[in-house]
Design a protein around this motif. Structure first.
Motif, PDB file in Angstrom:
ATOM      1  N   GLY A 255       0.803  -1.121  -0.185  1.00 49.78           N
ATOM      2  CA  GLY A 255       0.295   0.217   0.151  1.00 49.78           C
ATOM      3  C   GLY A 255       0.746   1.494   0.163  1.00 49.78           C
ATOM      4  O   GLY A 255       0.437   2.573   0.150  1.00 49.78           O
ATOM      5  N   GLY A 256       2.165   1.334  -0.072  1.00 50.53           N
ATOM      6  CA  GLY A 256       3.109   2.124  -0.540  1.00 50.53           C
ATOM      7  C   GLY A 256       2.706   3.278  -1.359  1.00 50.53           C
ATOM      8  O   GLY A 256       4.468   3.695  -1.789  1.00 50.53           O
ATOM      9  N   ASP A 257       2.301   2.586  -2.349  1.00 50.61           N
ATOM     10  CA  ASP A 257       2.385   3.321  -3.939  1.00 50.61           C
ATOM     11  C   ASP A 257       2.135   4.853  -3.949  1.00 50.61           C
ATOM     12  O   ASP A 257       1.690   6.179  -3.341  1.00 50.61           O
ATOM     13  N   SER A 258       3.166   5.992  -4.515  1.00 44.88           N
ATOM     14  CA  SER A 258       3.236   6.977  -4.672  1.00 44.88           C
ATOM     15  C   SER A 258       4.255   7.076  -5.752  1.00 44.88           C
ATOM     16  O   SER A 258       5.202   6.652  -6.470  1.00 44.88           O
ATOM     17  N   ALA A 259       3.955   8.157  -6.291  1.00 51.53           N
ATOM     18  CA  ALA A 259       4.536   9.008  -7.733  1.00 51.53           C
ATOM     19  C   ALA A 259       6.626   8.355  -6.848  1.00 51.53           C
ATOM     20  O   ALA A 259       7.459   7.932  -8.518  1.00 51.53           O
ATOM     21  N   ASP A 260       6.562   9.231  -5.898  1.00 46.18           N
ATOM     22  CA  ASP A 260       8.538   8.815  -5.660  1.00 46.18           C
ATOM     23  C   ASP A 260       9.250   7.684  -6.155  1.00 46.18           C
ATOM     24  O   ASP A 260       9.761   6.751  -6.668  1.00 46.18           O
ATOM     25  N   LEU A 261       8.066   6.453  -5.299  1.00 46.90           N
ATOM     26  CA  LEU A 261       8.409   4.426  -5.734  1.00 46.90           C
ATOM     27  C   LEU A 261       8.328   4.816  -7.053  1.00 46.90           C
ATOM     28  O   LEU A 261       8.976   3.840  -6.979  1.00 46.90           O
TER      29      LEU A 261
END
Length: 522
Positions: free
Chosen positions: A139-145
């Motif tokens: 659940g740690g999805d992000s643009a940076d990831l």
């Protein structure tokens, strides 16, 4: 009432926050015999020692902390341990800690993403990728990831996956400058398929912002691919100007350092066979960045007896340890002065003990940190068995290739034509000095000749290193494996001479550089 050890920890943390450092150190030390608190206490004490300039104590304490990593379940604490180990040059131990059970069982995406980025920054993209992907699954999805995953895919050679991740990142954050930069590098842009409009739009939205220089460098790359040299130069010039305003470059300090290094050194090099550690032999590849060092390493790493270990920072770390001189990853004047009295045999032994594991059972391994050219005198004295290869490229091509690359945390001279030229001349003078000091130790490898006659030059390189000729080493496009440098994409192609004379496309704009280099270009 909290247990006694927890009370001591809380008291020590309060003392640390109020900057009562001596009392805090004493309180943390009281926990060293408690197996449940030894790791965090050692970690805190290591940081206190480093802040006080006691580098050797800091290293000893973080290594003591690492002894408890196998049973530690706190993943955030393990991430902090890995970070401190890497900051202190203990990379192999940090990798071991990153594989511990506490990390394997971690369900915190922030910890996994942080540790993944840490390993990616240390040129371990394949190990990093697993952690980053787990962070997304949790659940740690992000643009940076998504950017970090794309970067690791590029370094690992999966360019299609990298492009997919970077596109996905930019759908979440259209102004993510690092993602724009890497996406522009994945392939040669064409008139029918490029990102010029997207870059121009991002520049318009972020004028003066932190990512603005990177966006301008990306726009230069794409416009240069399209042959629009006038617009490309305008983008590069703006990016260079903005980047130069962000970085600190003390040219006088650099001049003083180079002048000191060229002064006579009374002590003799360590003699070969005088108790040096046996085992795999390091091959140092030095020179200016963007001079072909990655290409040379890629060729060497294709030999069955050689492992290409990438850009290692261990030599400077071990020199600092021997001199008890905490500081950054680069040589400075104070460290150079202290090194005159250092035990260079000890430096060599520690360097080998910290790097020979990279060889993975082979007889040789490369250390391809271009900036180690400044350490050649130290390397030659500390490691008599080491091979030293110096990559030499035509001055204008070298300098222009540096000017059009935005480096993350190094080479602050590379954003101004005059500063770039003067640095290059100092580098040239220092390398000439090393050749005079250590005749026969350094083999100059000419980039232009390497790309024109790869087999002939590779054979000479292998002979210098004591390796048997293998004609397959020049087929670098058939190799797998990670390439965690700015040349990552290029190293997936056959050897070519496409970049020879590239500066001439901008000859008029580069006249200040040409004038400043003077006779060095002839």
């Amino acid at each position: 009432m909290p247990p006694a050890s927890l009370q001591v920890w809380q008291h020590a943390e309060h003392l640390l926050q109020t900057r009562n450092l001596e009392a805090a150190g004493a309180a943390y030390s009281a926990l060293l015999d408690d197996p449940d608190w030894q790791l965090p206490a050692c970690l805190r004490l290591s940081t206190l020692a480093l802040d006080a300039g006691r580098l050797r104590d800091a290293v000893e304490l973080v290594l003591r902390a690492s002894q408890g990593h196998a049973t530690e379940r706190d993943a955030a604490l393990l991430e902090a341990l890995c970070r401190q180990l890497i900051d202190l040059g203990e990379v192999q131990v940090a990798l071991d800690c990153s594989r511990s059970g506490g990390i394997a069982d971690c369900r915190d995406p922030a910890v996994l993403a942080g540790l993944g980025q840490l390993l990616s920054d240390q040129s371990f993209p394949e190990q990093a990728l697993g952690l980053l992907q787990r962070a997304r699954e949790l659940g740690g999805d992000s643009a940076d990831l998504r950017y970090q995953i794309g970067l690791c895919n590029m370094y690992s050679g999966d360019l299609a996956a990298a492009a997919k991740e970077l596109d996905s990142c930019l759908r979440l954050d259209a102004d993510c400058a690092p993602a724009h930069r890497i996406r522009s590098k994945l392939r040669r842009q064409s008139a029918d398929d490029n990102h010029v409009a997207a870059l121009q739009a991002a520049i318009g939205r972020t004028t003066g912002g932190r990512g603005s220089p990177l966006l301008h460098y990306s726009l230069f790359k794409e416009l240069d691919d399209l042959g629009d040299t006038q617009a490309a130069w305008q983008a590069l010039q703006a990016g260079m100007r903005m980047r130069r305003a962000e970085v600190a470059f003390d040219e006088e300090a650099e001049k003083s350092l180079f002048e000191f290094l060229m002064q006579p050194w009374g002590s003799a090099p360590v003699e070969e066979g005088s108790g040096e550690r046996k085992g795999p032999v390091p091959i140092f590849i030095v020179g200016m960045p963007r001079s072909g060092t990655t290409l040379l390493e890629r060729i060497l790493g294709s030999h069955r007896q050689v492992t290409d270990a990438g850009e290692l920072r261990d030599f400077n770390f071990q020199l600092r340890w021997a001199c008890e001189q905490a500081g950054g990853p680069h040589l400075d004047l104070e460290l150079a002065r202290r090194a005159r009295d250092a035990d260079m045999g000890e430096v060599g032994r520690r360097y080998l003990s910290h790097t020979q594991w990279y060889a993975q059972g082979r007889d040789f391994y490369t250390d391809k940190l271009p900036a180690n050219f400044i350490h050649v005198g130290h390397i030659a004295r500390a490691l008599p068995q080491a091979r030293i290869l110096h990559m030499v490229r035509e001055p204008m091509d070298t300098c222009f290739s540096n000017l059009k690359e935005l480096f993350a945390d190094a080479y602050p001279h590379s954003y101004d034509q005059g500063e770039m030229a003067r640095h290059f001349l100092r580098y040239q003078g220092l390398m000439a000095h090393w050749h005079r000091q250590f005749p026969g130790r350094i083999l100059d490898v000419q980039y232009d000749r390497l790309v024109a006659e790869p087999a002939a030059v590779a054979e000479e390189v292998l002979e210098h290193c004591g390796l048997q000729w293998d004609p397959s080493v020049v087929s670098i496009e058939s190799r797998g494996g990670a390439v965690a440098t700015a040349s990552s994409v290029q190293m997936r192609e056959p050897i070519h001479a496409r970049f020879v004379g590239q500066w001439r496309r901008y000859e008029a704009q580069l006249q200040p550089l040409l004038d400043a280099l003077g006779s060095a270009t002839r």
